[in-house]
Design an enzyme around this catalytic site. Structure first.
Site, mmCIF file in Angstrom:
data_model
loop_
_atom_site.group_PDB
_atom_site.id
_atom_site.type_symbol
_atom_site.label_atom_id
_atom_site.label_comp_id
_atom_site.label_asym_id
_atom_site.label_seq_id
_atom_site.Cartn_x
_atom_site.Cartn_y
_atom_site.Cartn_z
ATOM 1 N N GLN A 1 0.818 -1.210 0.000
ATOM 2 C CA GLN A 1 0.000 0.000 0.000
ATOM 3 C C GLN A 1 0.856 1.265 0.000
ATOM 4 O OE1 GLN A 1 -3.889 -0.051 2.224
ATOM 5 N NE2 GLN A 1 -2.985 -1.807 3.256
ATOM 6 N N ARG B 1 -10.587 -1.770 -0.678
ATOM 7 C CA ARG B 1 -11.496 -0.887 0.074
ATOM 8 C C ARG B 1 -12.873 -1.532 0.205
ATOM 9 N NH1 ARG B 1 -8.200 0.808 2.711
ATOM 10 N NH2 ARG B 1 -6.976 -0.716 1.572
#
Length: 744
Positions: free
Chosen positions: A270, A620
């Site tokens: 990430q 997400r």
């Protein structure tokens, strides 16, 4: 001279701790990996915390255990986060577990801790304890002063660009004397950096970059101060370690050198902020930099279903620069209830917005709140079609991380130009852009125009027409104002003769407005240019400029009420750390995602960061992730036919369901070849997209790369019989006969 940042070669890891007694209830609910991360408090530890794996809970439990077990007093613990909000929340959580004494722990951002240290010891680096921390506006003013004093042209050396270069050097821990000469080929920036730092010292001030850089210098110059903080901080915790820059890394190494008890929590998959100075190598080389380090992987995801995790893991596995982990569902039954990641092929961007909006309405009826749905785009200009569709059907939405499309500065400026052309008496619009870009029509000139406008009871434009015939304003300003008025007169004469979109393009180019943003070196300037290109696409369907401006007025007036249940529209970068039940990921097309700027600037490293961004987007989603691409899209008021993103071909077949429209359904006939699923997907998608492309009589197609003897290389945008519309690399858009070009 010895390296002040060198670490001892001795391993820093201590013995494993025995399992604590059951008097620490906050440890009971942790899974085995989380529990290991919370209890491994001796020696260097890297916790690779995948998306949705309970990182915050682990950090809180670890800090509480250190304090609750008596291993350290609160003031002997340093915990560093990237936002003050995160630090405050952690402090309150730990205080709730072990008592209010936890609030005396050193919890904060790198910058807030740096300020605290410099307030106590700043004299070593030339700062008094009451030094000022300058904001960006103050920093820019200081750079402008230096340029003015040195008779340096700010147009050639933009202050914002200089400041960004200085901050980039500070992020790398480099003082003016340490910057390599190769980084300043013009021999201009390093002297300016040195003058900037000297002036800061005179002002008794520091900027945000100094808060770490000066700490490093302090620790080098004052070993006693360094020893004091090394002795104080027995345990150091760092969150979001993948986002640290070089200066932060060096700072942490120094502070952890004595105890060795450094715990860094992060996710190399990430790391998406290299453009902010983040250095992914910090986390990738952790084991090398801290010999004997323990690496603990948190792979049980408590957010998403099996297929979402499988698709994300399969995609990110194509990155070479990663430490490696595989997310899996952390809850029983997650695999049975989870839907596959959907991939939709759609005709165009407008259809993409329509399909997604309609799907959201259905999901709302099925019990998912709008607030639990999000559209995550790669580029800001993509929000426009979604906003207009949402407004058309009355679907409430909010744009996070930026204004709505028609509220953006560059769009408001462009609309002001169009408003004056459509309605010359619009003084508010005229005032907004008469000196944008800068034309030497400053406040004094505007005051004269205002005064005459009120005295004659006419618009500012009409007053300006009178002023250019008199000597009320200075000759230079009068000449500039006359040029503006002549331009507006010419543009007004073109209304009806050109399409509204073509007229808008001509206005913004001839006014210098597009060139202004292209020349701007700010990080957001390319995005503003993209937004202006998208504006042309927004205008194209309208028959008149007036009709479009009326449409915009209605859009601007629409405010979906105060209802908190709104769909979220935001960029992928802004979505990190958030989660939603349903996530829509539009525009997965070559030329958009991966974004060409990332590839141009960083090559393979840029591609890997773009892939990490895709990974962030997919993870997400809790229940539903929908990826979409369009067979054609209007870019810069021209139809282009992009291929599906290479990332789509990298998604594992077992976790993906294709829901393309007829003619773009890439799931058909996959069994006809022996190629892998990803290759078949890409090949079939390109074939289907190609069906839309018109072909000239000589065999040229939209999208073909061609060469012209006079204009050079370019790409075919449109085909009309033997005539080709071509966007040439250097000559711009031209219409030529196909016999004058050949395929490149």
């Amino acid at each position: 001279m010895s390296d002040p940042f060198a670490l001892d070669d001795e391993p820093l890891a201590g013995p494993a701790l025995p399992a604590p007694p059951p008097s620490y209830p906050y440890l009971d609910g942790l899974n085995p990996e989380q529990r290991e991360a919370a209890l491994a408090v001796e020696g260097p530890v890297l916790v690779l915390a995948g998306a949705g794996t309970g990182k915050t809970r682990v950090l809180t439990a670890r800090l509480a255990y250190i304090l609750d077990s008596g291993k350290a007093q609160p003031w002997q613990v340093l915990a560093v986060t990237f936002t003050n909000k995160a630090a405050g929340e952690m402090q309150e959580r730990v205080a709730g577990l072990v008592g209010p004494a936890a609030r005396s722990a050193w919890l904060g951002t790198f910058h807030s801790i740096g300020v605290k240290i410099l307030r106590a010891h700043g004299e070593t680096v030339g700062l008094k304890s009451n030094f000022t921390v300058l904001d960006e506006d103050d920093q820019l003013r200081l750079v402008k002063q230096l340029l003015n004093e040195g008779n340096i042209d700010p147009k050639r050396w933009p202050p914002a660009a200089i400041l960004r270069e200085i901050q980039a050097w500070k992020d790398k821990g480099l003082s003016p004397d340490q910057v390599p000469e190769a980084d300043d080929p013009d021999k201009r920036l390093i002297p300016l950096y040195r003058q900037y730092q000297d002036r800061m010292q005179t002002l008794n001030a520091a900027d945000f970059g100094d808060l770490l850089l000066l700490c490093l210098q302090l620790f080098q110059k004052n070993p006693d101060a360094l020893a004091q903080y090394q002795e104080r901080f027995r345990y150091i915790l760092v969150d979001e370690y993948q986002d640290t820059n070089v200066a932060q890394y060096l700072w942490l190494r120094l502070l952890a050198q004595k105890s060795g008890n450094l715990c860094c929590v992060g996710d190399d998959d990430q790391s998406i902020y290299s453009w902010r100075g983040a250095e992914i190598d910090n986390i990738l080389r952790f084991e090398h930099d801290f010999p004997g380090a323990r690496v603990i992987r948190l792979e049980r995801n408590y957010r998403s279903g099996e297929h979402i995790l499988g698709a994300a893991s399969g995609l990110i596995s194509h990155n070479a620069g990663r430490l490696g982990k595989t997310l899996r569902p952390g809850r029983e039954g997650a695999s049975k209830s989870a839907a596959k990641v959907e991939v939709m092929g759609l005709w165009n961007g407008e259809e993409e917005a329509r399909q997604i909006a309609d799907r959201m309405v259905v999901l709302k009826k099925e019990g998912i709140a709008y607030a639990e749905m999000a559209v995550l785009v790669r580029a800001g200009f993509q929000t426009r079609e979604f906003e207009e569709r949402f407004i058309t059907i009355g679907l409430p939405y909010r744009v996070v991380g930026g204004p709505r499309f028609y509220e953006r500065q560059e769009i408001r400026d462009a609309l002001a130009y169009l408003r004056v052309v459509a309605q010359p008496d619009d003084s508010l619009a005229f005032e907004r852009i008469v000196n944008t870009p800068k034309r030497g029509l400053g406040d004094s000139t505007l005051q004269i125009i205002h005064r005459l406008s009120r005295a004659m009871n006419v618009s500012m434009l009409a007053a300006s027409v009178n002023l250019v015939e008199t000597d009320e304003i200075k000759p230079r300003a009068k000449a500039s104002l006359k040029t503006v008025l002549d331009n507006f007169q010419r543009w007004s004469s073109l209304v009806g003769g050109l399409s509204p979109a073509d007229l808008a393009q001509q206005i913004l180019e001839e006014s210098g407005y597009i060139a202004m943003w292209k020349a701007d070196t700010a990080p957001d300037a390319p995005g503003r240019v993209e937004n202006l290109k998208e504006l042309y696409s927004a205008i194209e369907p309208f028959e008149s400029l007036t009709a479009f401006l009326e449409h915009v007025s209605l859009v601007m007036e629409n405010n979906a009420g105060a209802d908190a249940d709104k769909v979220t529209l935001m960029t992928l970068h802004g979505a990190k750390g958030l989660e939603f039940d349903a996530v829509f990921l539009p525009g997965w097309e070559e030329g958009l995602f991966p974004h060409p700027r990332a590839l141009d600037d960083q090559g393979e490293r840029g591609l890997e960061e773009e892939r990490r961004l895709a990974y962030v987007g997919i993870t997400r989603a809790r229940k539903l992730a929908v990826i979409s691409y369009s067979g054609e899209r209007r870019v810069y008021n021209q139809w282009v036919h992009p291929a599906p993103s290479r990332f789509i071909s990298e998604l594992p077949e077992a976790h993906v369901e294709n829901r393309g429209m007829k003619g773009l359904d890439v799931s058909r006939n996959f069994a006809e070849t022996g190629a892998g699923w990803g290759q078949r997907f890409a090949a079939k998608a390109k074939e289907n997209v190609r069906n839309f492309i018109k072909e000239s009589e000589a065999g040229f197609c939209e999208g073909d790369r061609v060469f012209h003897e006079k204009f050079g290389y370019g790409r075919v945008l449109d085909v009309d019989g033997t005539r080709l519309d071509i966007l040439f690399d250097k000559a711009g858009a031209k219409k030529v006969v196909d016999s004058f070009v050949r395929k490149a």
